[in-house]
Design a protein around this motif. Sequence first.
Motif, short mmCIF file in Angstrom:
data_model
loop_
_atom_site.label_atom_id
_atom_site.label_comp_id
_atom_site.label_asym_id
_atom_site.label_seq_id
_atom_site.Cartn_x
_atom_site.Cartn_y
_atom_site.Cartn_z
N UNK A 81 2.96 -18.90 -34.01
CA UNK A 81 3.94 -19.94 -33.70
C UNK A 81 4.70 -19.60 -32.42
N UNK A 82 5.04 -18.32 -32.27
CA UNK A 82 5.77 -17.89 -31.07
C UNK A 82 4.92 -18.09 -29.82
N UNK A 83 3.66 -17.69 -29.91
CA UNK A 83 2.75 -17.85 -28.77
C UNK A 83 2.61 -19.33 -28.46
N UNK A 84 2.47 -20.13 -29.51
CA UNK A 84 2.32 -21.57 -29.35
C UNK A 84 3.54 -22.18 -28.65
N UNK B 240 4.30 -16.21 -23.78
CA UNK B 240 3.63 -16.53 -22.52
C UNK B 240 4.64 -16.92 -21.44
N UNK B 241 5.76 -17.47 -21.86
CA UNK B 241 6.71 -17.96 -20.90
C UNK B 241 6.15 -19.12 -20.11
N UNK B 242 5.27 -19.89 -20.73
CA UNK B 242 4.63 -21.00 -20.04
C UNK B 242 4.93 -22.31 -20.77
N UNK B 243 4.86 -23.34 -20.04
CA UNK B 243 5.15 -24.64 -20.64
C UNK B 243 3.86 -25.34 -21.05
N UNK B 244 3.96 -26.15 -22.07
CA UNK B 244 2.83 -26.99 -22.46
C UNK B 244 3.19 -28.42 -22.09
N UNK C 188 -4.26 -17.15 -38.35
CA UNK C 188 -4.15 -17.39 -36.90
C UNK C 188 -5.00 -18.60 -36.47
N UNK C 189 -6.28 -18.58 -36.84
CA UNK C 189 -7.16 -19.66 -36.37
C UNK C 189 -6.83 -20.99 -37.06
N UNK C 190 -6.51 -20.91 -38.36
CA UNK C 190 -6.17 -22.15 -39.09
C UNK C 190 -4.93 -22.80 -38.51
N UNK C 191 -3.92 -21.97 -38.25
CA UNK C 191 -2.66 -22.48 -37.70
C UNK C 191 -2.89 -23.11 -36.32
N UNK C 192 -3.61 -22.39 -35.47
CA UNK C 192 -3.85 -22.89 -34.11
C UNK C 192 -4.62 -24.21 -34.12
N UNK D 55 -6.59 -17.41 -29.07
CA UNK D 55 -7.19 -16.52 -28.06
C UNK D 55 -8.70 -16.36 -28.25
N UNK D 56 -9.21 -16.74 -29.41
CA UNK D 56 -10.65 -16.60 -29.66
C UNK D 56 -11.45 -17.48 -28.69
#
Lengths: 114, 142
Positions: free
Chosen positions: A19-22, A27-31, B20-24, B105-106
């Motif tokens: 969730x944090x990466x998302x 990343x400090x990047x915008x989507x 991870x993959x399910x959430x993404x 990331x996969x």
Amino acid sequence: MKRLNLMAIIALLTLLTAASVQAGVFKGKARLQCSTNDYSSLQYQMTSNASYQLLMADDFCIPDICIYNYRLAMPSTVQVCNSGDFICCIRIIPADLFCPPSAPIRAKVICKPF
Amino acid sequence: MGKKIIIQVIVALFVILWVYTGYNKLVEYEEFRITLGRSPFIQPLAGFIAVVLPTGELLLALLLVIPKTRLLGLYLSFVTMTLFTGYIWLMLQYASDLPCSCGGVLEMMDWDDHLLFNAAFTVAALVAIVLSIMRKRKLSIT
């Protein structure tokens, strides 16, 4: 109980990390995402110095036969944009007419950090 | 003790993988659905798979988290990874366009790496199943 807790903690940590990466925390990047049908008038500005990959998604005339149009359109519509670049949501006119005339390809553009 | 640790490590890796993959896939649902729609083998079922697959992956993680359903989770993980590995192998053999709908990331892995990654997880699931069964038998004897 102990094992349940360990695996549950691992699952929870994974979920929080994803969730944090998302959310762009790490990343400090915008989507950026265009979510309107008015594809010609929208512009978005990149908000960080990272590179972005511009993905084109055919969200209208899918899937089967128009997949060819989508594939043909890809090389000309995929590009890399940088901080400060403006990205327009675009409308793609099919190069070949596999799609029926009543169903033109409407492209939805998603700017995605990579 | 050694077997227990190996099983736990494999289960933990699967929990991480499925969550991870399910959430993404769920968060990037639209992108995932479109990418599946480009895949030559599953195109007609793209909408259905786009919902069922990430939900199933999260359910698999849940099965692995609960000790009573862990072995079932390992069996289903093995079946799922076998299907994924078979799908990637088919794609590499017969598809000219290879859209990746892997999640997170996969997606950065190329298809050969992905095949190896999935094969490794398939073998790991099998190892965990065999060790779990051996451990259960040993515990029931003693």
